[in-house]
Design a protein around this motif. Structure first.
Motif, PDB file in Angstrom:
ATOM      1  N   THR A 292      24.180  38.779  31.978  1.00  0.00           N
ATOM      2  CA  THR A 292      25.578  38.822  32.424  1.00  0.00           C
ATOM      3  C   THR A 292      26.454  39.513  31.397  1.00  0.00           C
ATOM      4  OG1 THR A 292      25.274  36.729  33.617  1.00  0.00           O
ATOM      5  CG2 THR A 292      27.542  37.409  33.162  1.00  0.00           C
ATOM      6  N   LEU A 293      27.423  40.299  31.879  1.00  0.00           N
ATOM      7  CA  LEU A 293      28.466  40.868  31.023  1.00  0.00           C
ATOM      8  C   LEU A 293      29.817  40.567  31.651  1.00  0.00           C
ATOM      9  CD1 LEU A 293      29.445  42.556  28.624  1.00  0.00           C
ATOM     10  CD2 LEU A 293      29.222  44.596  30.066  1.00  0.00           C
ATOM     11  N   ASP A 294      30.670  39.933  30.875  1.00  0.00           N
ATOM     12  CA  ASP A 294      32.034  39.606  31.291  1.00  0.00           C
ATOM     13  C   ASP A 294      32.979  40.600  30.630  1.00  0.00           C
ATOM     14  OD1 ASP A 294      34.543  38.555  31.745  1.00  0.00           O
ATOM     15  OD2 ASP A 294      34.117  36.578  30.893  1.00  0.00           O
ATOM     16  N   ILE A 295      33.651  41.448  31.445  1.00  0.00           N
ATOM     17  CA  ILE A 295      34.514  42.500  30.892  1.00  0.00           C
ATOM     18  C   ILE A 295      35.970  42.059  30.752  1.00  0.00           C
ATOM     19  CG2 ILE A 295      32.981  44.301  31.773  1.00  0.00           C
ATOM     20  CD1 ILE A 295      35.071  44.867  33.956  1.00  0.00           C
ATOM     21  N   GLY A 296      36.229  40.764  30.940  1.00  0.00           N
ATOM     22  CA  GLY A 296      37.555  40.222  30.674  1.00  0.00           C
ATOM     23  C   GLY A 296      38.618  40.657  31.660  1.00  0.00           C
ATOM     24  N   GLY A 297      39.875  40.666  31.188  1.00  0.00           N
ATOM     25  CA  GLY A 297      41.015  41.065  32.009  1.00  0.00           C
ATOM     26  C   GLY A 297      41.793  42.170  31.324  1.00  0.00           C
ATOM     27  N   GLY A 298      43.117  42.104  31.449  1.00  0.00           N
ATOM     28  CA  GLY A 298      43.956  43.093  30.788  1.00  0.00           C
ATOM     29  C   GLY A 298      44.379  44.256  31.656  1.00  0.00           C
ATOM     30  N   PHE A 299      43.995  44.268  32.929  1.00  0.00           N
ATOM     31  CA  PHE A 299      44.348  45.364  33.827  1.00  0.00           C
ATOM     32  C   PHE A 299      45.866  45.418  33.988  1.00  0.00           C
ATOM     33  CE2 PHE A 299      40.269  43.465  34.987  1.00  0.00           C
ATOM     34  CZ  PHE A 299      39.431  44.557  34.769  1.00  0.00           C
ATOM     35  N   PRO A 300      46.475  46.589  33.783  1.00  0.00           N
ATOM     36  CA  PRO A 300      47.938  46.654  33.641  1.00  0.00           C
ATOM     37  C   PRO A 300      48.698  46.634  34.961  1.00  0.00           C
ATOM     38  CG  PRO A 300      46.998  48.848  33.436  1.00  0.00           C
ATOM     39  CD  PRO A 300      45.824  47.896  33.565  1.00  0.00           C
ATOM     40  N   VAL A 301      49.922  46.138  34.881  1.00  0.00           N
ATOM     41  CA  VAL A 301      50.852  46.155  36.016  1.00  0.00           C
ATOM     42  C   VAL A 301      52.139  46.856  35.586  1.00  0.00           C
ATOM     43  CG1 VAL A 301      49.897  44.020  36.952  1.00  0.00           C
ATOM     44  CG2 VAL A 301      51.871  43.912  35.430  1.00  0.00           C
ATOM     45  N   PRO A 302      52.878  47.438  36.532  1.00  0.00           N
ATOM     46  CA  PRO A 302      54.098  48.165  36.178  1.00  0.00           C
ATOM     47  C   PRO A 302      55.328  47.262  36.168  1.00  0.00           C
ATOM     48  CG  PRO A 302      53.590  48.552  38.479  1.00  0.00           C
ATOM     49  CD  PRO A 302      52.516  47.646  37.952  1.00  0.00           C
ATOM     50  N   TYR A 303      55.884  47.049  34.998  1.00  0.00           N
ATOM     51  CA  TYR A 303      57.166  46.358  34.899  1.00  0.00           C
ATOM     52  C   TYR A 303      58.286  47.414  34.904  1.00  0.00           C
ATOM     53  CZ  TYR A 303      54.836  41.921  33.814  1.00  0.00           C
ATOM     54  OH  TYR A 303      54.082  40.778  33.878  1.00  0.00           O
ATOM     55  N   SER A 304      58.534  48.037  33.773  1.00  0.00           N
ATOM     56  CA  SER A 304      59.582  49.059  33.685  1.00  0.00           C
ATOM     57  C   SER A 304      58.997  50.456  33.563  1.00  0.00           C
ATOM     58  CB  SER A 304      60.496  48.781  32.494  1.00  0.00           C
ATOM     59  OG  SER A 304      59.751  48.772  31.285  1.00  0.00           O
TER      60      SER A 304
END
Length: 407
Positions: free
Chosen positions: A238-250
């Motif tokens: 298993t490989l867990d690539i985590g999170g961190g996927f960006p969202v647009p604020y400003s």
């Protein structure tokens, strides 16, 4: 269908006491008219949770990462309605505390659809998770590994690696993770202890602006996987690539399918038998919540009108103090000339200022301020400081077949 009928069909109120521009965001948000009617019905401050936004974000990321099992990280928005919505969509869940274990258990989440990823745990945290049936844990050091000697017949371990990322808003590898060499040492020692190592994990940090660090981390993990095999240790699965996927604020961010394309290329180089999982949090829920605050007073100070709101830094706007939180903020009232203004929170603390420079029309007491993109690290970190109660939560479109508000 009238607006009042729509609201009756799609709205659920959650007591506060129960609340402990790319294509992925292309959905119909509740309009100002809907928001004003909700405020008239329930009062302010409110946090309006739209479950349809959660569904759309989950499936956008799932489509962008085919074959990757998405474990929603509860930390940004630990609400029962969020868990129920994602459970119905087939999501799995990423847990970090006994409280989060209790939440998913209370909503009927099968334990086999959970992992526990806090790298540093109390013995009680391990026991609570195992009692629920969650058996996959994360470690990043020998001390933590040794905590599992007593549970070696029940638990499986992911070893978390560190990949520093100065470009991320929050460089989580500063606090957690180990080097590839130390990971090999941990895996070797686990073999001596009889503790099962399931695989590797990493997290490149919150709001990562590009996928480069993911690719680098995947490639580094591939080398560790190969080294483990060469040493004759049990193969990693298993490989867990985590999170961190960006969202647009400003500011704009890459469309999620474009962002994930090079990640998919890197993942394709791993053994075909490797299971890939991820831990998205902010990406799933940031766009799902709209804040509604009302003006409770105003004053002229140094040429600007100060509007004092019934929500602020110690409440729903807590992310302004420590998070990537350039929320889109505006007044429900749109007509009229705009003037440079200040939005202040309700407490007696001088730092409780939401914006010290925002262009607004002349507002009256009771007028509404509406803030979008407030699903991540807002409700989760709000307080009752100065005995100002946290915003109530109103849930829209929780049922899949409910009428979605369309303006």
């Amino acid at each position: 269908m009238t607006l009042s009928t729509q609201l009756k069909d799609t709205v659920t109120k959650v007591p506060a006491a129960a609340v402990a521009a790319n294509q992925a965001f292309d959905y119909v948000q509740p309009t100002n008219t809907h928001i004003e009617q909700l405020a008239a019905q329930f009062g302010a401050p409110l946090m309006v949770l739209d479950c349809e936004a959660i569904r759309r974000q989950y499936h956008a990321l799932k489509n962008a990462l085919p074959g990757v099992v998405l474990h929603f990280a509860l930390k940004p928005l630990p609400l029962a309605a969020v868990v129920r919505t994602l459970l119905e969509e087939g999501a799995s869940f990423d847990l970090a505390t006994s409280g989060e274990v209790d939440l998913v258990a209370s909503q009927g989440v099968p334990s086999e659809r959970t992992i526990h990823t806090h790298p540093i745990k109390r013995d009680s945290d391990i026991r609570d998770a195992l009692a629920y049936g969650c058996t996959v844990f994360v470690v990043d050091n020998i001390n933590e590994l040794e905590k599992f000697i007593a549970y070696k017949d029940q638990a499986e371990i992911l070893v978390r690696l560190s990949f520093r990322n100065k470009d991320a808003f929050a460089d989580l590898s500063k606090k957690f993770g180990c080097s590839p060499d130390v990971a090999i040492d941990i895996i070797s020692y686990a073999q001596q202890l009889g503790i099962r190592i399931k695989g590797l994990s990493f997290h490149v940090g919150s709001q990562s602006p590009n996928p480069t660090k993911y690719v680098e981390a995947i490639n580094a993990c591939a080398k560790v996987i190969t080294k483990v095999s060469e040493l004759g240790l049990p193969a990693l699965s298993t490989l867990d690539i985590g999170g961190g996927f960006p969202v647009p604020y400003s500011v704009d961010v890459l469309p999620i399918d474009v962002f994930c394309a090079p990640i998919n290329v890197a993942l394709a180089q791993l053994p075909e038998t490797m299971q890939i999982i991820a831990e998205p949090g902010r990406f799933i829920v940031a766009s799902s919540v709209t804040s509604v605050a009302s003006v409770m007073g105003q004053a002229q100070r140094e040429g600007k009108t100060w509007y004092y709101l019934d929500d602020g830094i110690y409440g729903s706007f807590s992310g302004l103090m420590f998070d990537e939180a350039a929320y889109p903020i505006d007044s429900a009232k749109q007509e009229g000339e705009r003037f440079e203004s200040v939005l202040a929170g309700p407490t007696c603390d001088s730092i409780d200022v939401v914006s010290d420079s925002i262009m607004l029309p002349k507002l009256n007491n009771g007028d509404l301020i509406i803030s979008r993109m407030m699903g991540a690290y807002t409700l989760a970190t709000a307080t009752d400081f100065n005995f100002f109660k946290r915003a109530e939560v109103v849930v829209l479109n929780e049922q899949v077949h409910s009428q979605v508000l369309t303006g």
